[in-house]
Design a protein around this motif. Structure first.
Motif, PDB file in Angstrom:
ATOM      1  N   UNK A   1       0.829  -1.209   0.000  1.00 23.02           N
ATOM      2  CA  UNK A   1       0.000   0.000   0.000  1.00 23.02           C
ATOM      3  C   UNK A   1       0.860   1.254   0.000  1.00 23.02           C
ATOM      4  N   UNK A   2       0.289   2.294  -0.567  1.00 22.01           N
ATOM      5  CA  UNK A   2       0.807   3.654  -0.446  1.00 22.01           C
ATOM      6  C   UNK A   2      -0.337   4.467   0.159  1.00 22.01           C
ATOM      7  N   UNK A   3      -0.193   4.790   1.435  1.00 22.09           N
ATOM      8  CA  UNK A   3      -1.321   5.360   2.182  1.00 22.09           C
ATOM      9  C   UNK A   3      -0.995   6.749   2.722  1.00 22.09           C
ATOM     10  N   UNK A   4      -0.435   7.592   1.888  1.00 27.22           N
ATOM     11  CA  UNK A   4      -0.102   8.957   2.282  1.00 27.22           C
ATOM     12  C   UNK A   4      -1.385   9.746   2.530  1.00 27.22           C
ATOM     13  N   UNK A   5      -1.613  10.105   3.792  1.00 29.71           N
ATOM     14  CA  UNK A   5      -2.835  10.826   4.155  1.00 29.71           C
ATOM     15  C   UNK A   5      -2.890  12.215   3.530  1.00 29.71           C
ATOM     16  N   UNK A   6      -1.731  12.743   3.107  1.00 30.43           N
ATOM     17  CA  UNK A   6      -1.691  14.078   2.530  1.00 30.43           C
ATOM     18  C   UNK A   6      -2.108  14.087   1.061  1.00 30.43           C
ATOM     19  N   UNK A   7      -2.177  12.914   0.449  1.00 28.26           N
ATOM     20  CA  UNK A   7      -2.546  12.834  -0.962  1.00 28.26           C
ATOM     21  C   UNK A   7      -4.063  12.911  -1.104  1.00 28.26           C
TER      22      UNK A   7
ATOM     23  N   UNK B   1      -7.876  12.951  -2.990  1.00 22.39           N
ATOM     24  CA  UNK B   1      -8.486  12.099  -4.008  1.00 22.39           C
ATOM     25  C   UNK B   1      -8.960  10.776  -3.453  1.00 22.39           C
ATOM     26  N   UNK B   2      -9.430   9.902  -4.322  1.00 20.64           N
ATOM     27  CA  UNK B   2     -10.013   8.629  -3.914  1.00 20.64           C
ATOM     28  C   UNK B   2      -8.937   7.622  -3.521  1.00 20.64           C
ATOM     29  N   UNK B   3      -9.369   6.491  -3.025  1.00 22.04           N
ATOM     30  CA  UNK B   3      -8.469   5.378  -2.738  1.00 22.04           C
ATOM     31  C   UNK B   3      -8.640   4.330  -3.832  1.00 22.04           C
ATOM     32  N   UNK B   4      -7.537   3.814  -4.319  1.00 24.93           N
ATOM     33  CA  UNK B   4      -7.564   2.808  -5.374  1.00 24.93           C
ATOM     34  C   UNK B   4      -7.270   1.437  -4.772  1.00 24.93           C
ATOM     35  N   UNK B   5      -8.115   0.463  -5.099  1.00 28.34           N
ATOM     36  CA  UNK B   5      -7.874  -0.912  -4.691  1.00 28.34           C
ATOM     37  C   UNK B   5      -7.672  -1.742  -5.950  1.00 28.34           C
ATOM     38  N   UNK B   6      -6.518  -2.431  -6.023  1.00 28.44           N
ATOM     39  CA  UNK B   6      -6.108  -3.126  -7.232  1.00 28.44           C
ATOM     40  C   UNK B   6      -6.339  -4.626  -7.084  1.00 28.44           C
ATOM     41  N   UNK B   7      -7.065  -5.204  -8.036  1.00 34.58           N
ATOM     42  CA  UNK B   7      -7.526  -6.591  -7.958  1.00 34.58           C
ATOM     43  C   UNK B   7      -6.949  -7.401  -9.108  1.00 34.58           C
ATOM     44  N   UNK B   8      -6.095  -8.342  -8.781  1.00 38.95           N
ATOM     45  CA  UNK B   8      -5.454  -9.173  -9.807  1.00 38.95           C
ATOM     46  C   UNK B   8      -6.409 -10.245 -10.333  1.00 38.95           C
ATOM     47  N   UNK B   9      -5.976 -10.923 -11.394  1.00 40.11           N
ATOM     48  CA  UNK B   9      -6.794 -11.952 -12.018  1.00 40.11           C
ATOM     49  C   UNK B   9      -6.437 -13.362 -11.582  1.00 40.11           C
ATOM     50  N   UNK B  10      -7.101 -14.325 -12.168  1.00 44.56           N
ATOM     51  CA  UNK B  10      -6.980 -15.758 -11.882  1.00 44.56           C
ATOM     52  C   UNK B  10      -5.546 -16.238 -12.068  1.00 44.56           C
TER      53      UNK B  10
ATOM     54  N   UNK C   1      -2.548  10.016  -7.478  1.00 46.64           N
ATOM     55  CA  UNK C   1      -3.948  10.433  -7.483  1.00 46.64           C
ATOM     56  C   UNK C   1      -4.667  10.152  -6.168  1.00 46.64           C
ATOM     57  N   UNK C   2      -4.094   9.334  -5.316  1.00 46.47           N
ATOM     58  CA  UNK C   2      -4.749   9.006  -4.061  1.00 46.47           C
ATOM     59  C   UNK C   2      -4.053   7.854  -3.378  1.00 46.47           C
ATOM     60  N   UNK C   3      -4.611   7.411  -2.286  1.00 51.08           N
ATOM     61  CA  UNK C   3      -4.081   6.231  -1.606  1.00 51.08           C
ATOM     62  C   UNK C   3      -4.334   4.999  -2.468  1.00 51.08           C
ATOM     63  N   UNK C   4      -3.463   4.003  -2.342  1.00 49.42           N
ATOM     64  CA  UNK C   4      -3.566   2.822  -3.199  1.00 49.42           C
ATOM     65  C   UNK C   4      -3.150   1.583  -2.422  1.00 49.42           C
ATOM     66  N   UNK C   5      -3.892   0.510  -2.652  1.00 45.88           N
ATOM     67  CA  UNK C   5      -3.558  -0.767  -2.038  1.00 45.88           C
ATOM     68  C   UNK C   5      -3.784  -1.880  -3.059  1.00 45.88           C
TER      69      UNK C   5
END
Length: 341
Positions: A68-74, A76-85, A102-106
């Motif tokens: 995760x990149x969870x910089x509270x100062x950024x 915008x929205x939070x992005x959650x990334x979902x891999x495939x099969x 653009x925002x926090x990401x996990x």
């Protein structure tokens, strides 16, 4: 002549019996012994790896691997990334910096992939709970809640795209947008009746298939338009699950469950009102371009971008093209989604 017919009939019966015996006994040639490896994923984790225990349906909490990149100062929205099969969170390695602008990401490993827990249910019914569609949705939102991510833009590749769509339907108030890369929507997988899936023979068949898919990652090669772009580091990251003990039994349990859990999201695409970016590689051999086009057409608020010279994993094979398409789309969305200065 009658003697010959009797002999022929006897031979036919023998062939049928041998065939039935092969069907009944053959699958047991597959050994149930688990693959070797570590039991503590933190021993083989990447420097950025983090772990968290989350609920998994009716089963006890299990450990999930995430980055995760969870910089509270950024803003915008939070992005959650979902891999495939058969893939894992490392499929997003080249885009983490983009989303962090653009925002926090996990990004996380869905069960039982990557370095997340390799749970092997003791009875068949438990596998229906821990590896079901409902459990996957519960786990997604449990991780978001644990990280205090309220509003999400879900980014999904292949079956991760299916999960993103299901989440948008299940909790539309939590999902403000979707980015779908070759979503698995119209492609069909085999469906079998519960009684057949529950047979011990089918469990061994699922285990054998899981080992085939997991040992050499054959889908990785099919997912690139140019396999020369797959270096040894990428192959190693795709096969991160092989570092953990019992990965094969866990994958077998997941495949067993998938045989009774059909993909029905295509029937409800018209209900998804959030803005959606849909990406497809024009050389995708897994999900045809026409299927991805049909998905975009059925979504009320979708933008389709076709990526030349890319396969099923453009986030790995063509990251620059994917980054350009995502950045352009995000900048057209509501205020607050632009990159930080």
């Amino acid at each position: 002549m009658r003697t010959f017919l009797r002999i022929l009939l006897s031979l036919l019966i023998l062939v049928v019996l041998l065939g039935l015996l092969t069907i009944a006994v053959g699958p047991f040639i597959v050994s149930p012994s688990p693959a070797p490896g570590v039991t503590d994923a933190e021993l083989v984790a990447a420097p950025e790896s983090r772990f968290i225990a989350l609920p998994t349906g009716a089963d006890e909490p299990q450990e999930f691997h995430f980055i995760a990149r969870l910089d509270e100062e950024t803003p915008g929205p939070a992005f959650m990334l979902l891999h495939g099969f058969t893939f894992n969170l490392f499929t997003w390695s080249q885009l983490l910096d983009l989303f962090a602008q653009y925002g926090r990401v996990v990004a996380y490993d869905q069960l039982p992939y990557g370095l997340s827990a390799k749970r092997v249910p003791e009875i068949a019914q438990q596998s229906s709970d821990i590896y079901s569609k409902a459990a996957a949705l519960e786990q997604l939102f449990a991780l978001a809640d644990a990280l205090e991510l309220e509003q999400l833009i879900l980014v999904g590749n292949s079956s991760g795209g299916t999960l993103a769509l299901e989440a948008a339907l299940a909790a539309p108030e939590r999902v403000s947008g979707l980015i779908l890369i070759a979503p698995w929507v119209y492609s069909k997988r085999p469906m079998l009746p519960d009684w057949l899936v529950g047979l011990p023979q089918m469990q061994r068949v699922s285990l054998g298939l899981a080992r085939y898919l997991g040992r050499n990652s054959p889908l990785l090669d099919y997912s690139y338009a140019d396999t020369a772009k797959i270096d040894e580091e990428r192959r190693a990251l795709t096969g991160a699950h092989r570092l953990m003990a019992g990965w094969d039994l866990a994958w077998g349990a997941l495949l067993q469950r998938s045989l009774t859990d059909p993909v029905t999201i295509a029937e409800r695409l018209g209900e998804i009102e959030q803005p959606v970016l849909v990406l497809t590689g024009d050389a995708d051999q897994i999900v045809p371009v026409s299927d991805t086009q049909a998905t975009a057409d059925a979504l009320p608020n979708a933008t389709l971008v076709q990526l030349p010279g890319c396969g099923h994993l453009p986030q790995e094979e063509c990251p620059d093209q994917v980054e350009a398409a995502i950045s352009s789309w995000l900048e057209t969305q509501r205020p607050g989604t632009g990159p930080t200065p």
